[in-house]
Design a protein around this motif. Structure first.
Motif, PDB file in Angstrom:
ATOM      1  N   SER A 405      16.711  32.727   7.114  1.00  0.00           N
ATOM      2  CA  SER A 405      17.552  33.528   7.916  1.00  0.00           C
ATOM      3  C   SER A 405      18.126  32.798   9.088  1.00  0.00           C
ATOM      4  CB  SER A 405      17.216  34.831   8.237  1.00  0.00           C
ATOM      5  OG  SER A 405      15.899  34.624   8.872  1.00  0.00           O
ATOM      6  N   MET A 406      19.236  33.067   9.742  1.00  0.00           N
ATOM      7  CA  MET A 406      19.662  32.517  10.879  1.00  0.00           C
ATOM      8  C   MET A 406      19.724  33.389  12.061  1.00  0.00           C
ATOM      9  SD  MET A 406      23.209  30.205  11.686  1.00  0.00           S
ATOM     10  CE  MET A 406      24.250  31.600  11.678  1.00  0.00           C
ATOM     11  N   LEU A 407      19.049  32.753  13.134  1.00  0.00           N
ATOM     12  CA  LEU A 407      18.867  33.529  14.405  1.00  0.00           C
ATOM     13  C   LEU A 407      19.624  33.041  15.348  1.00  0.00           C
ATOM     14  CD1 LEU A 407      14.926  33.798  13.927  1.00  0.00           C
ATOM     15  CD2 LEU A 407      16.498  35.589  13.469  1.00  0.00           C
ATOM     16  N   VAL A 408      20.429  33.558  16.138  1.00  0.00           N
ATOM     17  CA  VAL A 408      21.327  33.029  17.112  1.00  0.00           C
ATOM     18  C   VAL A 408      20.823  33.393  18.570  1.00  0.00           C
ATOM     19  CG1 VAL A 408      23.856  33.089  18.018  1.00  0.00           C
ATOM     20  CG2 VAL A 408      23.394  33.376  15.598  1.00  0.00           C
ATOM     21  N   VAL A 409      20.982  32.481  19.502  1.00  0.00           N
ATOM     22  CA  VAL A 409      20.649  32.760  20.862  1.00  0.00           C
ATOM     23  C   VAL A 409      21.800  32.126  21.584  1.00  0.00           C
ATOM     24  CG1 VAL A 409      18.974  31.990  22.862  1.00  0.00           C
ATOM     25  CG2 VAL A 409      17.998  32.559  20.192  1.00  0.00           C
ATOM     26  N   SER A 410      22.449  33.103  22.090  1.00  0.00           N
ATOM     27  CA  SER A 410      23.604  32.658  23.024  1.00  0.00           C
ATOM     28  C   SER A 410      23.270  32.427  24.521  1.00  0.00           C
ATOM     29  CB  SER A 410      24.668  33.757  22.767  1.00  0.00           C
ATOM     30  OG  SER A 410      24.115  34.948  23.155  1.00  0.00           O
TER      31      SER A 410
END
Length: 938
Positions: A405-410
């Protein structure tokens, strides 16, 4: 009998031993005893290749052991053979073959040929009948029409007599100094393939007759193979004294593997910490050994003569460390601060719009996928993580056996890890999930329109992920870092190119990269950079990370995977980097005999203390240069240099690689000149030029290199020629240095330091990264390219001989050899040019390119077709040989250059012909004339 106590250093006493009727010397503070008088000198502090060694180090054993007469008599005059030994008895000297000790991987008869001026490059045939400058250039004809028979050059009687004179039978022989007049001796490319000047050690300096007892130049070489005994003598010669090291060179077929000592019995000097080697002496009936560096007497470890594998007494003379100059020890626990860590690879992949559109993301992920089996993982402990980035960070959680799964940190201002587990995964356990993810990443970002790069925050995230373990961060970047930590601005300004301000463009624009690199070094993290920008990318700033963390920079300007050649080059080089065995958590220290000191260091590492070099991950075939000072007069007949690299293999074993080089000493200036190594000197000057261009200006770097050459020529003229200090009609140098001027000219014309207002700063910065990291085998062709004529090459060229594909004879690097009807090949280890003349006959164009005529041939990058005719197959074989014959991961692009084709491509190819005049840069003849004028007026 009177006591000798008054002659002893403080802290020692002498006691008469009635049983042996001799004095026993006692160190009062420790109770240590020895039969030999102690040396009156200050005991230096004990250095170490490791963080502090634990207190559990085994104590010295005091039990005496006696050995059979055959094992010790060699040191008292007799030289009897040792039964069942691989080599003759200690005390017998290996005989030099062809001017130097037998070199691994090069047949003895080839070395003999090398001394006679015949073919010496691997696979290169001797000249046939004529010297290259005498060969008549003929129009292209069908290769089957060749009827010429090879005529080998016969060495003359004088050369043969000189050859036997060099065999050094009966003891050490002084160097014969031969003087060459550079004004009448044009550069001969074959000279660069000859071995360095022979190392002529005094008789009985080595306890092993093994031909491998002294370091092969591919591992360690010195700029002077006979060390001056005083600094004043060295200053008189003006030749720099330095070591050039490649401790982890790759092994090719036929190379001798590095022997591994697995019993963890490591004998080291108590005072200077030198490792036992073929140049120590055994004393006291073989119970003790005397250090070749500091003369200290040391106990031989009790298990040194025990074969642990067979659990029986062993033969001391069979031990690898007494017969080999390059050896690896399996380190015991006291050499470890922590248990050996697994290999860790964190891939930071730029997925911004330009990266996806150029095809970099698809090529990179496919290459990782195809090379998963090649990533070192014998012990099933290797860990891997993937982080993608544009102006945000994309982490991937990859649990074993389930979907990733992809986890996005902006938030890139305060970088954090979005999950404590499953980001850094075991390669073997999560293999199937990782393969699925790699196949999907390009599709995930296919429509990404974001322009911008948060490379700095991505580096910080990768560092947080792996810093408890260490390992390698592999960065793949297609644009200039623009947001977050380490953001850079485009500072490319054509107006300052070629001016004094240009050197500022070659220095890091942001302090982030150096400070982050030091944090990485401290945490055993190394960084490799793969850079692909279509525009300015500030290679100078980004290359700081590999420079201080012992990584490497790879640059692919204007990369476009739609061009098959671009995709192939990157995939080949990236795949080789992934497959490369790396040495983790490494520290390197170089020791030398008393009177010598390592003074400055050049290469990709961080100097942790005065002489300890920290290298979080050591790649293969990376070179280092270390300058040496003579601090006090040397009184020994030979000196020893020893490089020790403590590291963890990528298979989880703590080891110490030790490289030992012994060189004779001299008080004779002619021997200093006669033993100088022009290749090692050039390698050092390349490093010094880059360093000076960063601390001063590019012009200062060029002036520095030129002046060093002038100084050597002046010193030679003043001391070694009858002309002395007055004006001279000739420009004299010793025969072994006659290629140094053309190598220096090649360095001055290299894009890393060349005077020009046309070289983009990224191209120049990358060239400088190569100049400071390439091993000599790659650096010399990078400075002095190789030039072949293909249309009239000998019939054997391009066919397979005993040493592989035979290459044509190399030509001097001048366009005078180019012919309008000819086909020529020029290569520098990074790029291959196929130059074709405008009057090339249609049959040649058809045979090589499968095109009807020269007019329809297009210049530029090309993949050469393999056609069903002998000439095409031979040309392809030569190109393939050139791509494979040198060490390193580099895969050369091939460009077709038409004589009347695009001017930029023509000028680029012609710039490799360094003996020609180009723009403001002199021809070789002009360069030699300016040297003569400068030497005569100095």
């Amino acid at each position: 009998m009177s006591s000798p106590a008054q002659q002893l250093p403080p802290g020692w006493a002498a006691e008469w031993n009635p049983e042996h009727q001799r004095y026993l010397f006692v160190e009062t503070a420790t109770g240590h005893t020895q039969w030999e008088p102690p040396i009156a000198q200050q005991q230096p502090p004990v250095p170490s290749d490791t963080p502090p060694i634990s207190s559990t180090a085994p104590a010295h054993h005091t039990k005496r052991r006696q050995y059979a007469a055959g094992q010790t008599q060699a040191y008292y005059g007799a030289a009897e053979p040792v039964p069942d030994a691989s080599y003759p008895a200690p005390g017998l000297q290996p005989q030099p073959v062809g001017g130097q000790l037998f070199t691994p991987g090069l047949a003895a008869e080839n070395q003999f040929q090398a001394q006679q001026g015949q073919a010496v490059a691997p696979g290169q045939a001797p000249y046939y009948g004529q010297q290259p400058e005498q060969q008549q250039q003929q129009p292209y004809v069908d290769p089957s029409a060749y009827g010429q028979q090879p005529q080998y050059i016969q060495p003359g009687v004088d050369a043969l007599a000189g050859q036997f004179g060099q065999m050094n039978v009966g003891g050490q022989k002084q160097f014969q100094l031969y003087t060459t007049n550079l004004l009448t001796s044009p550069p001969e490319p074959r000279e660069l393939h000859r071995p360095p000047p022979e190392i002529r050690l005094p008789p009985n300096s080595c306890i092993s007759p093994s031909p491998l007892a002294n370091a092969d130049p591919s591992y360690q070489r010195c700029t002077i193979n006979t060390i001056p005994t005083t600094s004043s003598l060295l200053n008189k010669a003006k030749i720099p004294l330095a070591l050039v090291l490649t401790p982890y060179r790759s092994l090719k077929e036929g190379d001798e593997p590095v022997p591994v000592v697995t019993d963890t019995v490591i004998a080291r000097c108590r005072r200077c910490r030198t490792y036992i080697n073929p140049y120590v002496q055994f004393i006291d009936g073989g119970n003790r050994w005397r250090c070749c560096m500091c003369n200290m007497s040391n106990e031989v470890p009790q298990l040194f003569d025990w074969d642990q594998a067979r659990n029986q007494p062993g033969d001391r003379w069979q031990r690898a460390e007494l017969n080999h100059s390059v050896v690896e020890f399996v380190a015991p626990t006291e050499y470890m601060v922590r248990p050996p860590q697994p290999a860790v690879y964190v891939f930071l992949i730029d997925v911004s719009h330009s990266a996806v559109q150029s095809g970099m993301v698809a090529t990179a992920t496919r290459t990782i996928l195809e090379n998963l089996d090649r990533i070192p993982d014998e012990d099933q402990r290797t860990k891997v993580a993937l982080i993608c980035y544009d102006t945000s960070l994309y982490f991937f959680s990859i649990p074993p056996g389930s979907e990733s799964s992809m986890l996005v940190v902006s938030d890139i201002e305060d970088v954090f890890l979005p999950k404590p587990t499953d980001l850094l995964i075991n390669l073997a356990e999560s293999r199937s999930s990782l393969e699925t993810l790699l196949g999907r990443i390009n599709d995930m970002f296919q429509e990404n329109s974001i322009i911008g790069s948060a490379m700095g925050p991505a580096l910080q995230a990768g560092f947080k992920l792996m810093s408890p373990i260490g390992g390698k961060i592999v960065v793949l970047a297609s644009s200039l870092p623009s947001v977050g930590a380490g953001a850079l601005k485009n500072r490319e300004d054509p107006k300052i190119l070629g001016t004094a301000k240009e050197s500022a463009l070659l220095q890091a624009a942001s302090p982030f990269y150096k400070t982050f690199a030091i944090d990485c070094s401290r945490a055993q993290v190394s960084v490799d950079m793969f850079l692909f920008s279509q525009g300015y990318q500030d290679v100078a700033s980004l290359a700081c990370l590999p420079h201080y963390t012992s990584g490497q920079t790879y640059y692919y300007p204007a990369f476009n995977a739609a061009r098959q050649e671009d995709a192939l080059k990157f995939a080949r080089e990236f795949g080789e980097v992934l497959a490369m065995p790396i040495m983790l958590e490494a520290v390197m220290r170089v020791r030398a005999s008393r009177g010598l000191r390592m003074s400055s260091f050049h290469g990709n590492f961080f100097v942790r203390s005065t002489d300890l070099l920290a290298m979080p991950a050591v790649p293969q075939d990376q070179s280092y240069a270390i300058e040496i000072q003579i601090e006090e007069a040397i009184t020994t007949p030979f000196v020893v240099f020893q490089t020790a690299v403590l590291h963890t293999t990528c298979y989880g074993e703590r080891r110490i690689r030790v490289v030992t080089l012994a060189l004779p000493t001299t008080t004779n200036l002619s021997e200093v000149f006669a033993s100088a190594d022009q290749v090692a000197i050039t390698t050092l000057l390349a490093n010094k030029a880059v360093e000076r261009s960063l601390t001063h200006k590019l012009e200062d770097a060029r002036d520095f290199v030129y002046q060093r050459l002038v100084d050597i020529l002046v010193a030679y003229k003043t001391s070694m020629t009858s002309g002395g200090a007055g004006a001279s009609a000739q420009l004299a140098i010793s025969d072994n240095l006659k290629m140094l001027p053309v190598l220096v000219l090649g360095l001055l014309k290299n894009v890393g330091v060349r005077q020009s207002a046309q070289i983009p700063p990224d191209i120049r910065a990358y060239a400088q990264a190569l100049l400071t990291s390439l091993p000599s085998q790659l650096l010399i062709p990078y400075l002095h390219p190789t030039f072949y004529s293909l249309h009239n090459m000998p019939p054997e060229a391009g066919t397979v001989g005993e040493s592989g594909v035979i290459l044509p004879p190399a030509l001097p690097l001048t366009s005078e050899r180019l012919e309008r009807h000819g086909l020529f090949l020029i290569e520098d280890g990074q790029t291959i040019f196929l130059w074709i003349g405008r009057d090339a006959v249609p049959q040649l164009v058809m045979d090589v390119f499968e095109l009807p005529s020269y007019d329809v041939l297009r210049g530029g990058k090309i993949t050469l077709p393999v056609l069903d005719n002998p000439f095409s197959q031979r040309v392809n074989a030569i190109v393939q040989k050139i791509r494979e014959m040198r060490r390193g991961v580099y895969y050369s692009h091939l460009y077709v250059v038409k004589e009347d084709g695009e001017p930029p491509l023509r000028l680029w190819a012609l710039s490799a012909l360094i003996q020609d005049r180009a723009d403001v840069l002199p021809s070789y003849q002009q360069f030699i004339s300016s040297l003569k004028e400068k030497v005569n007026t100095t």
